[in-house]
Design a protein around this motif. Sequence first.
Motif, mmCIF file in Angstrom:
data_model
loop_
_atom_site.group_PDB
_atom_site.id
_atom_site.type_symbol
_atom_site.label_atom_id
_atom_site.label_comp_id
_atom_site.label_asym_id
_atom_site.label_seq_id
_atom_site.Cartn_x
_atom_site.Cartn_y
_atom_site.Cartn_z
ATOM 1 N N HIS A 1 4.580 0.359 -0.074
ATOM 2 C CA HIS A 1 5.484 -0.656 1.264
ATOM 3 C C HIS A 1 4.671 -2.202 1.794
ATOM 4 O O HIS A 1 3.440 -2.036 1.454
ATOM 5 C CB HIS A 1 6.164 -0.056 1.858
ATOM 6 C CG HIS A 1 5.230 1.395 2.635
ATOM 7 N ND1 HIS A 1 4.884 2.730 1.679
ATOM 8 C CD2 HIS A 1 4.988 0.663 3.600
ATOM 9 C CE1 HIS A 1 3.579 2.890 2.541
ATOM 10 N NE2 HIS A 1 3.611 1.940 3.832
ATOM 11 N N ASP B 1 0.746 5.280 1.929
ATOM 12 C CA ASP B 1 -0.089 6.146 2.813
ATOM 13 C C ASP B 1 -0.694 6.667 2.008
ATOM 14 O O ASP B 1 -0.743 7.716 1.128
ATOM 15 C CB ASP B 1 0.782 6.876 3.933
ATOM 16 C CG ASP B 1 1.778 5.050 4.626
ATOM 17 O OD1 ASP B 1 1.040 3.998 4.861
ATOM 18 O OD2 ASP B 1 3.054 5.383 5.242
ATOM 19 N N HIS C 1 0.882 -1.126 -0.102
ATOM 20 C CA HIS C 1 0.046 -0.241 0.049
ATOM 21 C C HIS C 1 0.707 1.114 0.249
ATOM 22 O O HIS C 1 1.435 1.304 0.319
ATOM 23 C CB HIS C 1 -1.038 -0.011 1.245
ATOM 24 C CG HIS C 1 -0.383 0.404 3.103
ATOM 25 N ND1 HIS C 1 1.041 -0.966 2.972
ATOM 26 C CD2 HIS C 1 0.080 1.428 3.177
ATOM 27 C CE1 HIS C 1 1.525 -0.345 4.004
ATOM 28 N NE2 HIS C 1 0.926 0.740 4.279
#
Length: 335
Positions: free
Chosen positions: A262, A207, A205
């Motif tokens: 990440h 952030d 994903h």
Amino acid sequence: MVPPYSPPQQAVEKNDLYIPLIDFSPFWSGTPSDKHSLALSMIDALKASGFFYLKSHGIPPSEVSRVFDASAHFFARPQTQKLELGWTTPQSNRGYVAVGREHLASQMDLKETMEIGREGVVEHPNHWPDHFDDEGKVFKELMLSFFDRCKNLHVQILSAIALGMNLPTSFFDQFIDHGDNNLRLLHYPPVRKDLFHQSVPTDEHSDYGSITLLFQDRHGGLQVRSPTGTFVDVIPIADSIVVNAGDLLARWSNDTIRSTHHRVIEPPKPVGEDPSTDASDTYPSRHSIAYFCNPNRNARIEALPGTFDEHVHRDKKYEDVTAGEYLVQKLAATI
Ligand SMILES: O=C(O)CCC(=O)C(=O)O
Ligand SMILES: [Fe+2]
């Protein structure tokens, strides 16, 4: 006396992924020229990978370790207590999230989290364990003070980023002064190795906000996607944190800064340990603390000056957006 600025070393350099270890001390006490070099190193890192390690960030290691201890004690509470503090809605984004509740992609995530937002928002109170016992009261005080420290560090890092983008150092202040941030305590329980590949502790994903401040324990497990598509270990470096740009900062920068994917996988062996000595059939538990920094909920996010026009041969890529609406939409899609 602070030594003269020296350019940061690449702490990660693999498959075209470059993540430097940046020393923040010039920000506190360096010459204007050292501060400027520091700011440029940050911008270079944010453009190249969207990630850097930061040392001398001003949050004492003793406080970080108290927060880790309090977090471990919190997750050791009976499940009934934790569920009483359960997360409710993306608008509030506060409270306890049990293992398997968050779905970043197709798989179930093997972690439990505790989400803490800005204190004092009447319609969205935090879910504190302070009515259970004294330990719960201490937890609340500690988290509130840690929240504030991280809030200040957000302002300081964004001030350095402004400098690196030729903006006034106070440019971001009016957009981030409310502290609409989210402190997330994470616990990855031990997991049987044979079940591991059915689920990933935290799936791939990016952030969502401006930047994330990530505090890892010594186990590691964080991986960042490289430009060649592989996932590269970003192992913990003592007394430094990992800082990464989120989607809103990338959008704000008209995509000159990257918000990079990440994930968390099973921890790599701590440096110096022989993998063949590991006879256990489980991966150990892991703790981390992510502080998701966001612009104020009502902040209008429009491409930063200098990231678009005929001089840089770049048009504005996105419509303006309100930070709060953008973030709630993102959260609603994952839970
Ligand atoms: O636990 C970690 O180290 C990273 C967690 C993470 O990336 C997240 O919660 O967004
Ligand atoms: Fe993340």
